[in-house]
Design an enzyme around this catalytic site. Structure first.
Site: not given
Length: 92
Positions: A17-19, A22, A90
């Site tokens: 849950l990176h930038a 998020a 991703e």
């Protein structure tokens, strides 16, 4: 009567849950007439708060509980779960 639903799932994308993840989650959550909460290790963050989500430090392999409450609770839960399942698009 307000609907309240929840489902647990495992974070499967490499970066967790990176930038960017998020941000996608926050943008998706804002589309619903429902409150979306992500819970990890007894900590909670509203899914519309990018900083709150990042502070959960949800890494790959961690289990999160998605809680939705409100008019669009069912659709919000389905779409948020799909976003996690799709690894936040991703392509890993």
């Amino acid at each position: 009567m307000t609907k309240r639903l929840q489902q647990s799932l495992t974070i499967s994308n490499k970066l967790g849950l990176h930038a960017r993840a998020a941000t996608k989650l926050a943008q998706l959550s804002q589309k619903f007439d429902a409150k979306v909460i992500i819970e990890l290790d007894n900590n909670q963050a509203e899914a519309t708060s990018i900083m709150g989500l990042m502070l959960l430090a949800g890494g790959q392999g961690k289990t999160v509980t998605i809680i939705t409450e409100g008019q669009d609770a069912e659709q919000a839960l389905a779409d948020v779960c799909q976003l996690f399942t799709d690894k936040f698009d991703e392509g890993e």
